[in-house]
Design a protein around this motif. Structure first.
Motif, mmCIF file in Angstrom:
data_model
loop_
_atom_site.group_PDB
_atom_site.id
_atom_site.type_symbol
_atom_site.label_atom_id
_atom_site.label_comp_id
_atom_site.label_asym_id
_atom_site.label_seq_id
_atom_site.Cartn_x
_atom_site.Cartn_y
_atom_site.Cartn_z
ATOM 1 N N LEU A 11 36.511 59.972 17.282
ATOM 2 C CA LEU A 11 37.224 59.668 16.038
ATOM 3 C C LEU A 11 37.879 58.287 16.099
ATOM 4 C CD1 LEU A 11 38.774 63.166 15.331
ATOM 5 C CD2 LEU A 11 36.902 62.070 14.099
ATOM 6 N N ARG A 12 38.298 57.869 17.293
ATOM 7 C CA ARG A 12 38.912 56.540 17.426
ATOM 8 C C ARG A 12 37.861 55.448 17.260
ATOM 9 N NH1 ARG A 12 39.982 52.856 21.350
ATOM 10 N NH2 ARG A 12 38.989 54.090 22.978
ATOM 11 N N CYS A 13 36.750 55.595 17.951
ATOM 12 C CA CYS A 13 35.664 54.615 17.803
ATOM 13 C C CYS A 13 34.364 55.229 18.335
ATOM 14 C CB CYS A 13 35.985 53.329 18.551
ATOM 15 S SG CYS A 13 34.612 52.141 18.456
ATOM 16 N N PRO A 14 33.399 55.535 17.449
ATOM 17 C CA PRO A 14 32.136 56.150 17.894
ATOM 18 C C PRO A 14 31.383 55.290 18.915
ATOM 19 C CG PRO A 14 32.397 56.390 15.530
ATOM 20 C CD PRO A 14 33.483 55.456 15.986
ATOM 21 N N ARG A 15 31.501 53.971 18.812
ATOM 22 C CA ARG A 15 30.801 53.103 19.773
ATOM 23 C C ARG A 15 31.389 53.296 21.170
ATOM 24 N NH1 ARG A 15 27.684 48.739 18.761
ATOM 25 N NH2 ARG A 15 26.972 50.223 17.194
ATOM 26 N N SER A 16 32.711 53.401 21.213
ATOM 27 C CA SER A 16 33.378 53.625 22.493
ATOM 28 C C SER A 16 32.930 54.968 23.090
ATOM 29 C CB SER A 16 34.897 53.600 22.270
ATOM 30 O OG SER A 16 35.571 53.944 23.434
ATOM 31 N N TYR A 17 32.766 55.982 22.229
ATOM 32 C CA TYR A 17 32.271 57.292 22.688
ATOM 33 C C TYR A 17 30.900 57.129 23.339
ATOM 34 C CZ TYR A 17 30.660 62.116 22.628
ATOM 35 O OH TYR A 17 30.167 63.342 23.007
ATOM 36 N N ARG A 18 30.044 56.373 22.656
ATOM 37 C CA ARG A 18 28.687 56.204 23.199
ATOM 38 C C ARG A 18 28.726 55.520 24.555
ATOM 39 N NH1 ARG A 18 24.549 52.066 20.701
ATOM 40 N NH2 ARG A 18 25.207 50.893 22.548
ATOM 41 N N TYR A 19 29.516 54.457 24.660
ATOM 42 C CA TYR A 19 29.613 53.757 25.949
ATOM 43 C C TYR A 19 30.035 54.723 27.056
ATOM 44 C CZ TYR A 19 29.376 49.089 23.770
ATOM 45 O OH TYR A 19 28.990 47.956 23.113
ATOM 46 N N ARG A 20 31.026 55.562 26.728
ATOM 47 C CA ARG A 20 31.596 56.406 27.777
ATOM 48 C C ARG A 20 30.738 57.636 28.092
ATOM 49 N NH1 ARG A 20 37.845 58.277 28.005
ATOM 50 N NH2 ARG A 20 37.683 59.788 29.661
ATOM 51 N N LEU A 62 28.415 54.023 15.127
ATOM 52 C CA LEU A 62 28.825 52.711 14.622
ATOM 53 C C LEU A 62 30.229 52.378 15.137
ATOM 54 C CD1 LEU A 62 27.581 53.018 10.946
ATOM 55 C CD2 LEU A 62 26.637 51.557 12.743
ATOM 56 N N PRO A 63 30.481 51.106 15.407
ATOM 57 C CA PRO A 63 31.821 50.753 15.917
ATOM 58 C C PRO A 63 32.885 50.866 14.834
ATOM 59 C CG PRO A 63 30.491 48.778 15.619
ATOM 60 C CD PRO A 63 29.591 49.944 15.322
ATOM 61 N N HIS A 64 34.038 51.409 15.197
ATOM 62 C CA HIS A 64 35.233 51.364 14.347
ATOM 63 C C HIS A 64 36.200 50.453 15.074
ATOM 64 C CE1 HIS A 64 34.839 55.520 12.186
ATOM 65 N NE2 HIS A 64 33.748 54.791 12.095
ATOM 66 N N SER A 65 36.108 49.175 14.782
ATOM 67 C CA SER A 65 36.864 48.232 15.602
ATOM 68 C C SER A 65 38.369 48.369 15.395
ATOM 69 C CB SER A 65 36.410 46.807 15.323
ATOM 70 O OG SER A 65 36.478 46.572 13.945
ATOM 71 N N GLY A 66 38.803 48.898 14.244
ATOM 72 C CA GLY A 66 40.229 49.171 14.045
ATOM 73 C C GLY A 66 41.086 47.941 13.919
ATOM 74 N N GLY A 106 43.228 47.520 17.637
ATOM 75 C CA GLY A 106 42.951 48.619 18.560
ATOM 76 C C GLY A 106 41.987 48.243 19.663
ATOM 77 N N CYS A 107 41.127 47.245 19.415
ATOM 78 C CA CYS A 107 40.146 46.854 20.430
ATOM 79 C C CYS A 107 40.822 46.286 21.683
ATOM 80 C CB CYS A 107 39.177 45.815 19.863
ATOM 81 S SG CYS A 107 38.125 46.487 18.565
ATOM 82 N N THR A 108 42.007 45.693 21.518
ATOM 83 C CA THR A 108 42.632 45.056 22.682
ATOM 84 C C THR A 108 43.058 46.077 23.727
ATOM 85 O OG1 THR A 108 44.761 45.068 21.570
ATOM 86 C CG2 THR A 108 43.482 43.033 21.436
ATOM 87 N N SER A 109 43.281 47.335 23.319
ATOM 88 C CA SER A 109 43.634 48.343 24.321
ATOM 89 C C SER A 109 42.441 49.235 24.654
ATOM 90 C CB SER A 109 44.798 49.193 23.813
ATOM 91 O OG SER A 109 44.438 49.828 22.603
ATOM 92 N N CYS A 110 41.235 48.882 24.184
ATOM 93 C CA CYS A 110 40.042 49.682 24.447
ATOM 94 C C CYS A 110 39.413 49.239 25.772
ATOM 95 C CB CYS A 110 39.039 49.509 23.311
ATOM 96 S SG CYS A 110 37.476 50.353 23.629
ATOM 97 N N SER A 111 39.151 50.195 26.653
ATOM 98 C CA SER A 111 38.588 49.828 27.954
ATOM 99 C C SER A 111 37.164 49.291 27.825
ATOM 100 C CB SER A 111 38.617 51.034 28.892
ATOM 101 O OG SER A 111 37.934 52.113 28.314
ATOM 102 N N HIS A 112 36.506 49.533 26.679
ATOM 103 C CA HIS A 112 35.116 49.075 26.495
ATOM 104 C C HIS A 112 35.015 47.713 25.819
ATOM 105 C CE1 HIS A 112 34.502 53.609 26.716
ATOM 106 N NE2 HIS A 112 33.952 53.114 27.802
ATOM 107 N N LEU A 113 36.138 47.036 25.667
ATOM 108 C CA LEU A 113 36.141 45.747 24.970
ATOM 109 C C LEU A 113 35.143 44.766 25.583
ATOM 110 C CD1 LEU A 113 37.397 43.848 22.852
ATOM 111 C CD2 LEU A 113 39.200 43.316 24.509
ATOM 112 N N GLY A 114 35.058 44.745 26.907
ATOM 113 C CA GLY A 114 34.140 43.814 27.582
ATOM 114 C C GLY A 114 32.698 44.025 27.163
ATOM 115 N N LEU A 115 32.307 45.291 26.918
ATOM 116 C CA LEU A 115 30.930 45.580 26.497
ATOM 117 C C LEU A 115 30.690 45.054 25.088
ATOM 118 C CD1 LEU A 115 30.662 49.233 27.873
ATOM 119 C CD2 LEU A 115 29.497 47.218 28.785
ATOM 120 N N CYS A 116 31.680 45.244 24.200
ATOM 121 C CA CYS A 116 31.514 44.774 22.826
ATOM 122 C C CYS A 116 31.517 43.246 22.742
ATOM 123 C CB CYS A 116 32.604 45.347 21.930
ATOM 124 S SG CYS A 116 32.300 47.067 21.521
ATOM 125 N N LEU A 117 32.263 42.610 23.650
ATOM 126 C CA LEU A 117 32.338 41.140 23.619
ATOM 127 C C LEU A 117 31.262 40.489 24.486
ATOM 128 C CD1 LEU A 117 36.203 40.476 23.891
ATOM 129 C CD2 LEU A 117 34.779 40.587 21.845
#
Ligand code: SF4
Length: 267
Positions: free
Chosen positions: A12-21, A218-222, A229-240
């Motif tokens: 719910l926070r970010c589907p892209r982050s779910y996929r990464y994890r 799909l990403p919910h960058s927030g 919200g992306c700045t506290s996301c542990s997957h930020l490096g993958l998105c960037l």
């Protein structure tokens, strides 16, 4: 497939982050001192309810990380965290507001619920006990800042408490918040969850799982100035595409997703 609160909330926070994890296996490195300490503190609480020496348990558990390269918050250290923990354990014993009978059975309870299409939902509930003499489900939190209590009624919206109430059938719930600050404090917060909230949570779980199974990530960058919200996301490096960020925060464990529900123990 087994789902947990952590999985649903991450989607719910970010589907892209779910996929990464959960699909690609990118897990956050276990180096956050606050999270590691929270697990040690919960072990000490279990010792307290089992009438063992909880201070010695905390020292032993946390002592295993004395030389570990953990990431501490500003001004925090291994020593300072230990002393705050000991102070909180003493205060908890002095307050004597929480009872958990038969701790072997009523701490870290595994609750399961069958979902449509052969799926299952699993939760580990911290405790079923009494707060101020009233029976309730209890969730422990260790944190460096107080839980916000205003406006009145806010606690009943806590999605994790709603989830635990839904899966356990217990409608009276409480958060016991151990606040690690200069003068350590314990907040004892009680609320009731309604049947309607549980029904809605059930629908939320089913609709979220149908999106996951449909492969919608799909990403919910927030991003909403000035919060991002992306700045506290542990997957930020993958998105960037920033390998330095990836290496500092993540470790890849392909194929580990069938055990991922265990990570809710770290919440
Ligand atoms: S960095 Fe932002 S868009 Fe990327 S996974 Fe995290 S929350 Fe989602």
């Amino acid at each position: 497939m087994t789902y947990s609160y952590t999985q649903i909330s991450q989607y719910l926070r970010c589907p892209r982050s779910y996929r990464y994890r959960y699909l690609d296996g990118w897990r956050e490195k276990d180096t956050r001192a606050a999270m590691v300490f929270g697990r040690c503190f919960e072990t000490a609480l279990a010792a307290y309810f089992s009438k063992q020496d909880c201070t010695a348990t905390l020292f032993k558990e946390w002592g295993a990380y004395r030389e570990a390269p953990l990431d501490y918050g500003k001004g925090d250290s291994w020593n300072k965290t230990l002393h705050q923990g000991i102070h909180l354990l003493h205060k908890f014993a002095q307050d004597d507001r929480v009872q958990v009978r038969r701790p072997q059975k009523n701490l870290q309870l595994k609750a399961t619920r069958a979902l449509p299409d052969g799926n299952e939902f699993v939760a580990y509930i911290d405790a079923i006990g009494h707060l101020d003499g009233q029976p309730c489900l209890i969730d422990w939190k260790t944190t460096s800042s107080r839980y916000q209590q205003e406006p009145e009624g806010l606690l009943a919206l806590d999605p994790q408490l709603v989830c635990y109430s839904w899966i356990s059938g217990v409608r009276e719930v409480a958060l016991v918040v151990f606040v690690r600050k200069h003068l350590p404090e314990i907040q004892y917060l009680k609320t009731s969850i309604t049947d309607e909230q549980c029904n809605e949570f059930s629908q939320l779980v089913e609709s979220t799982i149908s999106q996951i199974e449909a492969g919608k990530f799909l990403p919910h960058s927030g991003i909403r100035f000035p919060m991002n919200g992306c700045t506290s996301c542990s997957h930020l490096g993958l998105c960037l595409g920033n390998q330095q960020f990836v290496d500092s925060k993540l470790i890849r464990r392909p194929g580990a997703s069938d055990l991922d529900w265990l990570d809710q123990l770290a919440d």
